[in-house]
Design a protein around this motif. Structure first.
Motif, PDB file in Angstrom:
ATOM      1  N   PRO A  99      41.596  83.777 -54.049  1.00  0.00           N
ATOM      2  CA  PRO A  99      42.400  82.613 -54.461  1.00  0.00           C
ATOM      3  C   PRO A  99      42.705  81.668 -53.302  1.00  0.00           C
ATOM      4  O   PRO A  99      42.708  80.447 -53.479  1.00  0.00           O
ATOM      5  CB  PRO A  99      43.683  83.251 -55.013  1.00  0.00           C
ATOM      6  N   GLN A 100      42.934  82.222 -52.117  1.00  0.00           N
ATOM      7  CA  GLN A 100      43.240  81.371 -50.973  1.00  0.00           C
ATOM      8  C   GLN A 100      42.008  80.598 -50.510  1.00  0.00           C
ATOM      9  O   GLN A 100      42.102  79.421 -50.145  1.00  0.00           O
ATOM     10  CB  GLN A 100      43.780  82.208 -49.804  1.00  0.00           C
ATOM     11  N   MET A 101      40.844  81.229 -50.543  1.00  0.00           N
ATOM     12  CA  MET A 101      39.622  80.531 -50.159  1.00  0.00           C
ATOM     13  C   MET A 101      39.336  79.377 -51.105  1.00  0.00           C
ATOM     14  O   MET A 101      38.915  78.294 -50.683  1.00  0.00           O
ATOM     15  CB  MET A 101      38.435  81.500 -50.131  1.00  0.00           C
ATOM     16  N   VAL A 102      39.567  79.606 -52.392  1.00  0.00           N
ATOM     17  CA  VAL A 102      39.387  78.526 -53.369  1.00  0.00           C
ATOM     18  C   VAL A 102      40.357  77.384 -53.074  1.00  0.00           C
ATOM     19  O   VAL A 102      39.972  76.203 -53.090  1.00  0.00           O
ATOM     20  CB  VAL A 102      39.586  79.059 -54.803  1.00  0.00           C
ATOM     21  N   THR A 103      41.602  77.721 -52.797  1.00  0.00           N
ATOM     22  CA  THR A 103      42.603  76.694 -52.482  1.00  0.00           C
ATOM     23  C   THR A 103      42.192  75.878 -51.255  1.00  0.00           C
ATOM     24  O   THR A 103      42.339  74.648 -51.227  1.00  0.00           O
ATOM     25  CB  THR A 103      43.974  77.342 -52.221  1.00  0.00           C
ATOM     26  N   ASP A 104      41.659  76.555 -50.262  1.00  0.00           N
ATOM     27  CA  ASP A 104      41.329  75.896 -49.001  1.00  0.00           C
ATOM     28  C   ASP A 104      40.037  75.085 -49.059  1.00  0.00           C
ATOM     29  O   ASP A 104      39.928  74.052 -48.382  1.00  0.00           O
ATOM     30  CB  ASP A 104      41.197  76.933 -47.880  1.00  0.00           C
ATOM     31  N   TYR A 105      39.042  75.537 -49.854  1.00  0.00           N
ATOM     32  CA  TYR A 105      37.705  74.951 -49.707  1.00  0.00           C
ATOM     33  C   TYR A 105      37.063  74.438 -50.994  1.00  0.00           C
ATOM     34  O   TYR A 105      36.052  73.740 -50.928  1.00  0.00           O
ATOM     35  CB  TYR A 105      36.768  75.989 -49.065  1.00  0.00           C
ATOM     36  N   HIS A 106      37.593  74.773 -52.153  1.00  0.00           N
ATOM     37  CA  HIS A 106      36.959  74.329 -53.394  1.00  0.00           C
ATOM     38  C   HIS A 106      36.982  72.806 -53.516  1.00  0.00           C
ATOM     39  O   HIS A 106      37.983  72.160 -53.232  1.00  0.00           O
ATOM     40  CB  HIS A 106      37.679  74.941 -54.597  1.00  0.00           C
ATOM     41  N   GLN A 107      35.855  72.237 -53.962  1.00  0.00           N
ATOM     42  CA  GLN A 107      35.764  70.806 -54.241  1.00  0.00           C
ATOM     43  C   GLN A 107      35.776  70.586 -55.748  1.00  0.00           C
ATOM     44  O   GLN A 107      34.955  71.166 -56.471  1.00  0.00           O
ATOM     45  CB  GLN A 107      34.495  70.210 -53.617  1.00  0.00           C
ATOM     46  N   SER A 108      36.676  69.754 -56.201  1.00  0.00           N
ATOM     47  CA  SER A 108      36.844  69.519 -57.635  1.00  0.00           C
ATOM     48  C   SER A 108      35.632  68.837 -58.249  1.00  0.00           C
ATOM     49  O   SER A 108      34.892  68.113 -57.583  1.00  0.00           O
ATOM     50  CB  SER A 108      38.098  68.666 -57.887  1.00  0.00           C
ATOM     51  N   ASN A 109      35.457  69.070 -59.547  1.00  0.00           N
ATOM     52  CA  ASN A 109      34.414  68.438 -60.357  1.00  0.00           C
ATOM     53  C   ASN A 109      33.004  68.758 -59.870  1.00  0.00           C
ATOM     54  O   ASN A 109      32.061  67.996 -60.114  1.00  0.00           O
ATOM     55  CB  ASN A 109      34.606  66.917 -60.413  1.00  0.00           C
ATOM     56  N   LYS A 110      32.862  69.874 -59.175  1.00  0.00           N
ATOM     57  CA  LYS A 110      31.550  70.355 -58.742  1.00  0.00           C
ATOM     58  C   LYS A 110      31.512  71.868 -58.909  1.00  0.00           C
ATOM     59  O   LYS A 110      32.544  72.534 -58.900  1.00  0.00           O
ATOM     60  CB  LYS A 110      31.281  69.984 -57.282  1.00  0.00           C
ATOM     61  N   ILE A 111      30.312  72.409 -59.076  1.00  0.00           N
ATOM     62  CA  ILE A 111      30.148  73.857 -59.077  1.00  0.00           C
ATOM     63  C   ILE A 111      30.128  74.313 -57.629  1.00  0.00           C
ATOM     64  O   ILE A 111      29.287  73.881 -56.839  1.00  0.00           O
ATOM     65  CB  ILE A 111      28.857  74.269 -59.796  1.00  0.00           C
ATOM     66  N   ASN A 112      31.054  75.169 -57.266  1.00  0.00           N
ATOM     67  CA  ASN A 112      31.160  75.655 -55.892  1.00  0.00           C
ATOM     68  C   ASN A 112      30.570  77.057 -55.794  1.00  0.00           C
ATOM     69  O   ASN A 112      30.980  77.967 -56.530  1.00  0.00           O
ATOM     70  CB  ASN A 112      32.626  75.695 -55.454  1.00  0.00           C
ATOM     71  N   ILE A 113      29.614  77.235 -54.892  1.00  0.00           N
ATOM     72  CA  ILE A 113      29.017  78.542 -54.648  1.00  0.00           C
ATOM     73  C   ILE A 113      29.316  78.949 -53.213  1.00  0.00           C
ATOM     74  O   ILE A 113      29.031  78.198 -52.268  1.00  0.00           O
ATOM     75  CB  ILE A 113      27.502  78.528 -54.885  1.00  0.00           C
ATOM     76  N   PHE A 114      29.897  80.130 -53.061  1.00  0.00           N
ATOM     77  CA  PHE A 114      30.283  80.645 -51.750  1.00  0.00           C
ATOM     78  C   PHE A 114      29.372  81.817 -51.379  1.00  0.00           C
ATOM     79  O   PHE A 114      29.289  82.803 -52.122  1.00  0.00           O
ATOM     80  CB  PHE A 114      31.739  81.114 -51.762  1.00  0.00           C
ATOM     81  N   TYR A 115      28.697  81.713 -50.247  1.00  0.00           N
ATOM     82  CA  TYR A 115      27.833  82.787 -49.765  1.00  0.00           C
ATOM     83  C   TYR A 115      28.528  83.510 -48.617  1.00  0.00           C
ATOM     84  O   TYR A 115      28.923  82.891 -47.623  1.00  0.00           O
ATOM     85  CB  TYR A 115      26.493  82.237 -49.294  1.00  0.00           C
ATOM     86  N   LEU A 116      28.662  84.831 -48.768  1.00  0.00           N
ATOM     87  CA  LEU A 116      29.326  85.636 -47.745  1.00  0.00           C
ATOM     88  C   LEU A 116      28.654  87.000 -47.654  1.00  0.00           C
ATOM     89  O   LEU A 116      27.667  87.277 -48.344  1.00  0.00           O
ATOM     90  CB  LEU A 116      30.819  85.747 -48.045  1.00  0.00           C
TER      91      LEU A 116
END
Length: 260
Positions: A99-116
């Motif tokens: 949840p914190q990573m989404v708060t810090d880095y998510h961009q609205s109105n786009k599909i966000n894919i996080f690779y880790l």
């Protein structure tokens, strides 16, 4: 008389699993959404500052994914690659850090894919997760994938993002004859009941891509899941069913907001 164990091969179906163990043609045509979705890709750095994944790999995986979604006139395009410099997110605690990573880095109105690198608490067979029905969430959620994952894993997680459940939801609670297909399993009637359980040995279910399990449902009927379904966990995945495509298109249409 001893009941003989049936053997079923992999199939990528566009069939409706109906009553009486009959496989009926699914006659409903697929909708054409004519939409191109925008993707933002986030690479998480490790403790040494390396991302350990190439942009070209992700681009190729998205190109491969487009072939699967072309059936409903949907495509995806990467608009930006970003780097997350916080190495703590490279090994992610889903309950606390996600949840914190989404708060810090998510961009609205786009599909966000996080690779880790790794997610704590996932099944050993999982290589990521996605916000179920996230296509309707414009300002949060997304997909999380291991840097070692491939295009099939991306398609699988995008299926979740468009609202699809696993074919093995309920671990076989859906009857083989399809009588309760709308309320059990994944709720889609052309994905046959699947008795798979996360922690079971895959060799209990498959020999190559042949289903060999002797499990039976509540009626005593042998299961015959589609081991080629993208939303299963069988390593033979090759496609979605018509019902899954229709469900994804319906979820997208109902989402309202814009990610394209």
């Amino acid at each position: 008389m001893k009941k003989l164990l049936p053997v079923f091969l992999v199939f990528c179906s566009v069939l409706l699993f109906g009553q009486g163990n009959q496989l009926l043609t699914y006659e409903q045509p697929l909708p054409c959404l004519n939409k191109k979705f925008t993707i933002v890709v986030h690479f998480v750095q490790d403790i040494e500052g390396n991302t350990n994944i190439e942009e070209e790999k992700v681009i190729n995986d998205v190109v491969a994914m487009n072939d699967f979604f072309d059936e409903i006139c949907v495509s995806f395009e990467i608009c930006e690659f970003l780097t997350i410099p916080n190495h703590n997110y490279d090994t992610l605690n889903r309950e606390i850090e996600w949840p914190q990573m989404v708060t810090d880095y998510h961009q609205s109105n786009k599909i966000n894919i996080f690779y880790l690198d790794f997610v704590e608490g996932l099944s050993a067979r999982s290589v990521g997760f996605a916000t179920l029905g996230g296509i309707a969430v414009l300002d949060g959620g997304g997909l999380v994938l291991y840097k070692t994952s491939g295009s099939v894993s991306l398609v699988h997680e995008m299926g979740h993002y468009f609202g699809l459940e696993h074919t093995f939801e309920g671990n076989g609670s859906e009857l083989v004859n399809g009588d309760n297909c709308e309320t059990e399993g994944d709720g889609i009637c052309d994905t046959p009941s699947d008795p798979f359980v996360y922690d079971d040995d895959m060799t209990d279910y498959l020999s190559g891509c042949t289903f060999i399990s002797n499990k039976v449902d509540a009626n005593g009927e042998f299961y015959r899941p589609d081991v080629g379904n993208i939303m299963s966990y069988y390593p033979c995945a090759c496609g979605f069913t018509t019902g899954q495509y229709i469900r994804m298109a319906e979820n997208c249409a109902a989402a309202g907001g814009s990610m394209w």
